[in-house]
Design a protein around this motif. Sequence first.
Motif: not given
Length: 710
Positions: A379-388
């Motif tokens: 998800s976009i949320a997980e992507l944001n968390q992973r790549l800041d």
Amino acid sequence: MSMNRLAESTSPYLQQHADNPVHWQLWDDEALELARQQDKPILLSIGYSACHWCHVMAHESFEDEETAALMNELFINIKVDREERPDLDKIYLSAHQLLTQRPGGWPLTVFLMPGDQVPFFAGTYFPRESRYGMPPFKDVLASIANAYREQRHDIEGQNRAFMEAMSSLNPQTPVTDTNLEAAPLESARQQLARSFDETHGGFGQAPKFPLPTSLQRILRHWAATRISGRDDPRALYVADYSLTRMALGGFNDQLDGGFYRYSVDDQWMIPHFEKMLYDNGPLLTLYTDLWQATGKALFQETAIKTADWVIREMQSPEGGYYSTLDADSEGEEGLFYLWSPEEVKGLLERDEYQHLAAYYGLDREANFEGRWHLHNFTSIAELNQRLDSSSDQAHGLLSSAREKLFKARGDRIRPGRDEKILTAWNALMIKGMARAGRVLNKPEYTASADRALGFIRSSLWHEGRLLATHKDGKSALPAYLDDYAFLIDALLELLQTRWNRSDLDFALELTEVLLTHFQDGECGGFYFTADDHEALIHRPKPLGDDAIPSGNGIAAHALNRLGHLLGEPRYLETAEGTLKAAWDHLSQVPHAHCALLEALEEQLHPPEIIIIRGSGADLEQWSVRAAQQLAPRRLALSIPTPETDLPTLLDKDHQGDITGAYICSGTTCEPTISDFEQFDQRLSESKCTPPTEQERAFTGSAGSFKRHRE
């Protein structure tokens, strides 16, 4: 290079086989008479241009000199394009089911008696060498020819039993005392709910088809529950989650838009890579409807990408829509759509690549024969968390990365495109474009639909009858039930998007042909072929949906709407008779007859018909309000004031220059409304409004809805 008779055809599929060493014949009197004269059985091969396994069998067997010599010696070989001749395809697919007791597919390989074309053996793909548990094709040829010579009496006895079984496929007796009721609607909902894939969405297991008619049934059920005050959020979840996973998966072209044929796995990851017009038309309609139901951006974006792809890649300069894109390019399935991480790295900036690789799986193991096909893994949320990154940054980087890949992919050798224009499939896309144009406020989609309709009227409507196919400036073949039924339905959709009196008149002309030449006046329902069609071993009356909705279901639905709109009892009676003729099928396996269930729903709950009369900005305002909500049972027409001499209901209580609307359900009409606020309030009473944020967050057993909204 020697050419067989297929060189005479305009079908791209048949032309693909024109230089085979097989002495292919067209399905016509010449070939059938040749089989009778030489007393050779007919080898009938049915396929289509985008079919991967059709290509495989062609390369292995039909291009092989030794195999071709055996075919030429033992059989009269006839090749048929299933898309041009769905009548033959339906008959011999049913024959395959009866003879083998299992569903068929393509390539479809059937052996027929030379005198009457009754089949006595059927299969699908046969390999050149023994594999997949199947004998070599040459062994099959020798065995069939030997059986024809040595066991003729047994075959003829089998054929008599076969013909009795075929005749039983159509309803046999008039149905006059059937009581139509709602039980099949609920049974279908329960059956579809049981087959729902809680993990990946959709129905059943691989291979997984999109089944838009089934999803439309679920969505209509949800809309009906909101109207009745018994909201069923679970039904909305089934449609929402399924179409979310399809939109984000490899089943959908993540760069260009447009859906492939089906998924070979449960996850909607790896498709069979052909793109078919008849899938994308109903899916465009469905994504448009689901956006209207939920307000989710993903569904709006998916509808727009699908429609834009169709206009860019599939609409001819003359206006008609082409049929298919091949699965193969450069002789390999899916090659046009596949990537390697190294290639993608060379095209993108570092941040773009990191986000794209994590989102679409380029940082995982290859998912298709050593290459990577883009499929959403996070998800976009997980992507944001992973790549800041923020959501806006992630969306922007993914968008720019996709644009670069799309541009680079454009330099590759493209898959072949079947450029024949089929009336029925065009009608499915006209309906999708019309709906999307109205609901998404995209006038270019309405214009696309108008261009396609104009092409049909100029090139496929001849001397008061439709033709089924057009290619290379030539229109041919008498049209089928689906051509008429789907086009009438599309015209009703287009009339709701913009008024055109000539389109209503055209719909009525088509309806009269349908009633005159296709209707079973004794037992009810419609045959697939007209009463003056070529005589074949069986005249199908298809009731169930397959890859496309049932022509009987769409005909009954459209006739019911036209009957209420124009006050025409013949149309209403015919729609009811079709449902009664299909009642046993509807009762036994309702989930396989979702198009007929749509007609049944409006038989039991007549459509809400809204006629708006006015001009200028006022007419536009009222029209937009009528299209604002998802209201599947609503038919709203906005007719400019200058229109006169309209039939019955369309001219009821017309108030001259004053903008107003009148609303009818069944045979009951309400007083004319001439105040916009009152009109707005009246439509709000339907309760068919988008769900609240709290309702959108409904959590089913597959996990949080919110996660998949990203």
